[in-house]
Design an enzyme around this catalytic site. Structure first.
Site, PDB file in Angstrom:
ATOM      1  N   SER A 104       1.038  -1.567   0.277  1.00  0.00           N
ATOM      2  CA  SER A 104       0.041  -0.271  -0.116  1.00  0.00           C
ATOM      3  C   SER A 104       1.443   1.683   0.102  1.00  0.00           C
ATOM      4  O   SER A 104       1.784   1.507  -1.184  1.00  0.00           O
ATOM      5  CB  SER A 104      -1.104   0.366   1.360  1.00  0.00           C
ATOM      6  OG  SER A 104      -1.645   1.148   1.314  1.00  0.00           O
ATOM      7  N   GLU A 132      -7.938  -1.586  -3.031  1.00  0.00           N
ATOM      8  CA  GLU A 132      -7.662  -2.307  -3.788  1.00  0.00           C
ATOM      9  C   GLU A 132      -7.825  -2.544  -5.023  1.00  0.00           C
ATOM     10  O   GLU A 132      -6.909  -2.435  -6.587  1.00  0.00           O
ATOM     11  CB  GLU A 132      -7.736  -4.227  -3.296  1.00  0.00           C
ATOM     12  CG  GLU A 132      -6.377  -5.259  -3.803  1.00  0.00           C
ATOM     13  CD  GLU A 132      -5.445  -5.021  -3.792  1.00  0.00           C
ATOM     14  OE1 GLU A 132      -4.423  -5.529  -4.187  1.00  0.00           O
ATOM     15  OE2 GLU A 132      -5.395  -4.015  -2.327  1.00  0.00           O
ATOM     16  N   HIS A 151      -7.630  -5.226  -0.283  1.00  0.00           N
ATOM     17  CA  HIS A 151      -6.393  -4.422   0.679  1.00  0.00           C
ATOM     18  C   HIS A 151      -6.184  -4.602   1.940  1.00  0.00           C
ATOM     19  O   HIS A 151      -6.609  -3.908   2.794  1.00  0.00           O
ATOM     20  CB  HIS A 151      -7.231  -2.770   0.669  1.00  0.00           C
ATOM     21  CG  HIS A 151      -5.746  -2.026   0.222  1.00  0.00           C
ATOM     22  ND1 HIS A 151      -4.652  -2.215  -0.448  1.00  0.00           N
ATOM     23  CD2 HIS A 151      -5.251  -1.155   0.756  1.00  0.00           C
ATOM     24  CE1 HIS A 151      -4.321  -1.357  -0.177  1.00  0.00           C
ATOM     25  NE2 HIS A 151      -3.332  -0.373   0.381  1.00  0.00           N
TER      26      HIS A 151
END
Length: 350
Positions: A179, A288, A319
């Protein structure tokens, strides 16, 4: 499995080194040139480092150490798993980075990935919503550092101290991030080619100057740590610092570099309980999907620029750590190959 008792480990490591030395001497006496010993026989991971290090409760040979940063005006905690080699992989956290441990330990289960590999693992702690970058201003979030100079720390101050106290090369490193950390990993690798020999981005945001991303990143930073502002980090939308920290714009610097990219579809996988946290599941889907949308064109641009790109695009994955841990395992052989580290067969930690 490992223990958290430093004295026990030190005796074990010392005994292993004595045994290894005896076997090598005996082999030389009978005309054998060398004796190959496994990494189990003598391993620096048994020894605490010199920077006020203590063993982490996480185990898996991870120790908590503190390194001074003149640029940030404070000591920074770094979790380390030592090895006999001079190679290291830097593991960068996400927006919700904690102040007590790096997420790759308890959440990412790094012990199931690199514990038995002859590679140092370096995991900086802290810096929620700070993108591991040098800020143009001050940080106004609730948790520091409040004078973020992460790029300076990770590419100058920390490597120099690791070389002096741990024998870790400042020029034989890989960098992995998820991330926020994926964005930072690609920027650090592009701007410091002398340090990093491989880069892995897992669900990173790889076009940070795209339309709408200024506000999107501000929203995400505020969610990670209220008070974190993108204008304090990279200035106003046309500030040169913002463009210097866009991975897509840095693609020309990746020529010849091994790059591993991964992003999911946002569709919940078998290990995701969507109904236990519907709001979190929706956020994980959106984050995501955005990462996947930016990773795919980045891949094409990186290939065109001459980078050695490998990709993994799983059909499921939101995510979350349920995606990042298995994807790190997929990237592991490429990371170790780039660092010229022999990797073991998969198996449990000792």
């Amino acid at each position: 499995m490992t223990t958290a008792t430093g004295k026990h480990r030190s005796r074990t490591g010392t005994l292993g080194r004595k045994v290894a030395a005896f076997l090598t001497a005996a082999a030389a006496a009978v005309g054998i040139a060398t004796v190959a010993t496994s990494s189990a026989s003598a391993d620096d991971r048994d020894d605490l480092g010199p920077n006020n290090c203590i063993w982490s409760d996480y185990g898996n040979f991870v120790q908590n150490c503190w390194f001074h940063s003149d640029a940030m005006g404070q000591d920074i905690q770094v979790q380390i798993k030592r090895s006999n080699s001079d190679a290291a992989v830097y593991m960068l956290d996400g927006l919700r980075a904690r102040q007590d441990w790096n997420g790759w330990t308890w959440q990412g289960d790094i012990g199931s990935v690199f514990t038995n590999d002859d590679v140092n693992v370096v995991m900086p702690v802290g810096g929620p919503s700070q993108f591991y970058t040098d800020w143009v201003g001050q940080y106004h979030g609730s948790e520091g550092p409040f004078n973020p100079r992460w790029e300076t720390f990770l590419t100058s101050e920390l490597p120099n101290q690791l070389a002096a106290g741990y024998g870790i090369s400042p020029n034989n490193n890989a960098v992995v991030g998820l991330s926020m950390g994926g964005t930072a990993a690609l920027n650090l690798a592009a701007n410091h080619r002398d340090q990093f020999k491989q880069v892995t981005s897992l669900s990173g945001y790889l076009n940070t100057t795209a339309p709408g991303m200024y506000l999107a990143l501000q929203y995400a930073m505020g969610e990670g740590n209220p008070g974190a502002n993108i204008w304090d980090m990279w200035g106003l939308p046309l500030d040169p610092a913002r463009f210097r920290n866009d991975p897509l714009l840095n693609v020309p610097k990746l020529n010849g570099l091994p790059v591993w990219l991964s992003a999911g579809t946002g569709i919940a996988g078998p290990n995701d309980d969507f109904f236990a946290d519907p709001m979190g599941g929706m956020a994980g889907f959106g984050l995501e999907l955005m990462a996947r949308t930016e990773t795919a064109p980045f891949e094409l641009a990186a290939r065109a620029a001459g980078a050695n790109v490998q990709v993994s695009y799983p059909m499921q994955g939101i995510h979350n750590w349920t995606l990042w841990n298995p994807e790190l395992k997929n990237a592991r052989p490429a990371i170790l190959d780039a660092l010229h580290v022999q990797y073991r067969a998969e198996g449990p930690a000792w």
